[in-house]
Scaffold this motif. Sequence first.
Motif, PDB file in Angstrom:
ATOM      1  N   LYS A   1      53.101  83.319 -83.555  1.00 44.25           N
ATOM      2  CA  LYS A   1      52.852  83.613 -82.151  1.00 44.25           C
ATOM      3  C   LYS A   1      53.134  82.395 -81.273  1.00 44.25           C
ATOM      4  O   LYS A   1      53.760  82.512 -80.210  1.00 44.25           O
ATOM      5  N   GLU A   2      52.704  81.223 -81.715  1.00 43.23           N
ATOM      6  CA  GLU A   2      52.978  80.000 -80.952  1.00 43.23           C
ATOM      7  C   GLU A   2      54.479  79.756 -80.826  1.00 43.23           C
ATOM      8  O   GLU A   2      54.980  79.378 -79.760  1.00 43.23           O
TER       9      GLU A   2
ATOM     10  N   ILE B   1      52.717  89.243 -77.291  1.00 42.85           N
ATOM     11  CA  ILE B   1      52.699  88.346 -78.453  1.00 42.85           C
ATOM     12  C   ILE B   1      51.268  87.958 -78.810  1.00 42.85           C
ATOM     13  O   ILE B   1      50.872  87.977 -79.982  1.00 42.85           O
ATOM     14  N   GLU B   2      50.482  87.631 -77.815  1.00 43.61           N
ATOM     15  CA  GLU B   2      49.101  87.204 -78.064  1.00 43.61           C
ATOM     16  C   GLU B   2      48.258  88.326 -78.676  1.00 43.61           C
ATOM     17  O   GLU B   2      47.273  88.056 -79.370  1.00 43.61           O
TER      18      GLU B   2
ATOM     19  N   GLY C   1      58.301  86.454 -68.100  1.00 43.07           N
ATOM     20  CA  GLY C   1      57.770  86.261 -69.447  1.00 43.07           C
ATOM     21  C   GLY C   1      56.292  86.535 -69.624  1.00 43.07           C
ATOM     22  O   GLY C   1      55.781  86.478 -70.741  1.00 43.07           O
ATOM     23  N   GLU C   2      55.578  86.855 -68.541  1.00 43.59           N
ATOM     24  CA  GLU C   2      54.127  87.031 -68.653  1.00 43.59           C
ATOM     25  C   GLU C   2      53.750  88.234 -69.518  1.00 43.59           C
ATOM     26  O   GLU C   2      52.867  88.146 -70.382  1.00 43.59           O
TER      27      GLU C   2
ATOM     28  N   VAL D   1      56.122  82.223 -78.367  1.00 47.75           N
ATOM     29  CA  VAL D   1      55.839  81.862 -76.975  1.00 47.75           C
ATOM     30  C   VAL D   1      56.687  80.668 -76.552  1.00 47.75           C
ATOM     31  O   VAL D   1      57.243  80.639 -75.443  1.00 47.75           O
ATOM     32  N   THR D   2      56.807  79.676 -77.430  1.00 47.20           N
ATOM     33  CA  THR D   2      57.629  78.508 -77.116  1.00 47.20           C
ATOM     34  C   THR D   2      59.081  78.901 -76.926  1.00 47.20           C
ATOM     35  O   THR D   2      59.788  78.368 -76.066  1.00 47.20           O
TER      36      THR D   2
ATOM     37  N   ARG E   1      54.570  87.516 -73.138  1.00 47.90           N
ATOM     38  CA  ARG E   1      53.601  86.568 -73.700  1.00 47.90           C
ATOM     39  C   ARG E   1      52.297  87.280 -74.066  1.00 47.90           C
ATOM     40  O   ARG E   1      51.707  87.006 -75.121  1.00 47.90           O
ATOM     41  N   TYR E   2      51.871  88.205 -73.232  1.00 49.49           N
ATOM     42  CA  TYR E   2      50.643  88.953 -73.513  1.00 49.49           C
ATOM     43  C   TYR E   2      50.807  89.817 -74.773  1.00 49.49           C
ATOM     44  O   TYR E   2      49.903  89.896 -75.614  1.00 49.49           O
TER      45      TYR E   2
ATOM     46  N   LEU F   1      60.243  81.519 -75.653  1.00 45.10           N
ATOM     47  CA  LEU F   1      60.467  82.179 -74.371  1.00 45.10           C
ATOM     48  C   LEU F   1      61.159  81.256 -73.374  1.00 45.10           C
ATOM     49  O   LEU F   1      61.931  81.702 -72.522  1.00 45.10           O
ATOM     50  N   HIS F   2      60.878  79.969 -73.468  1.00 38.31           N
ATOM     51  CA  HIS F   2      61.460  79.019 -72.518  1.00 38.31           C
ATOM     52  C   HIS F   2      62.965  78.853 -72.721  1.00 38.31           C
ATOM     53  O   HIS F   2      63.638  78.302 -71.848  1.00 38.31           O
TER      54      HIS F   2
END
Length: 253
Positions: free
Chosen positions: A37-38, A81-82, A74-75, A41-42, A78-79, A44-45
């Motif tokens: 997951k980390e 993924i979390e 990306g919000e 998220v990384t 990101r959600y 995404l950039h």
Amino acid sequence: FTTSEVDERTDLRPLNLVFVIDKSGSMADDNKMSRVKESLVTMLHKLRSNDIVSIVAFDTNAYVAFPARSVSNGEELRYAIECLSPGGATNIHEGLMLGYAEAKKHFSAAVTNRVILLTDGIANQGVTEPSRIAHDSARHNGQGIDLSTIGVGLDLNNDLLRTLARSGRGLYHFISDYKDIDKVFVNEVQSLISSVAKNVQVRIEYGPGLRLEKIYGYTPRYGNGHVTLALDNMNNGLTQVVMAKSWLYRPFL
């Protein structure tokens, strides 16, 4: 054989990218799920706001965690993924087929259409026969959707994951240490998704006095005084090594 890296994301083709993520119970071990997951998220950039991304998660069954659409800010991605949490069995076939279905929603010959499968286990739910999984996956590869595979840990069917990636014109990454997930998702993202050359072949010619004994890691086709190798597809930032063992033939006179 080495291809150059791409520093600017604007130099890459638009993306239609699907992540198929194993969230079975074993992904809770050693914080593997947290690390995945980390890393996602990384990553995404490194994506552009207009890139198309979707996430399919699977355990006993598969479901779409994030439907295929543009990344935007990306919000929402990101959600999604979390919200991934481990539990259940390992239904690789259903997850993979659902991933291809998401890729087809925005399929275009003008973009990079790719599914990235990540798993830490062996198929034990649904269709479990490796040859059937490989056959069904290859049908979608033949329609223009590429596949890369990522194997995490030691309890894997490496042959299946390697076969899936080769049929899908992608790469197979084996990660023995879950900490290396960052390397694959972040540092090697461009080699996963940016294609330079496909169906690459290398022809090596040699004189009559040389005997070629073995080519390591590839299946060669021998001819009269030459050998031909089919390399993996070449992506940005990728290095492939061909090693040959030969000896000089001196007939007794």
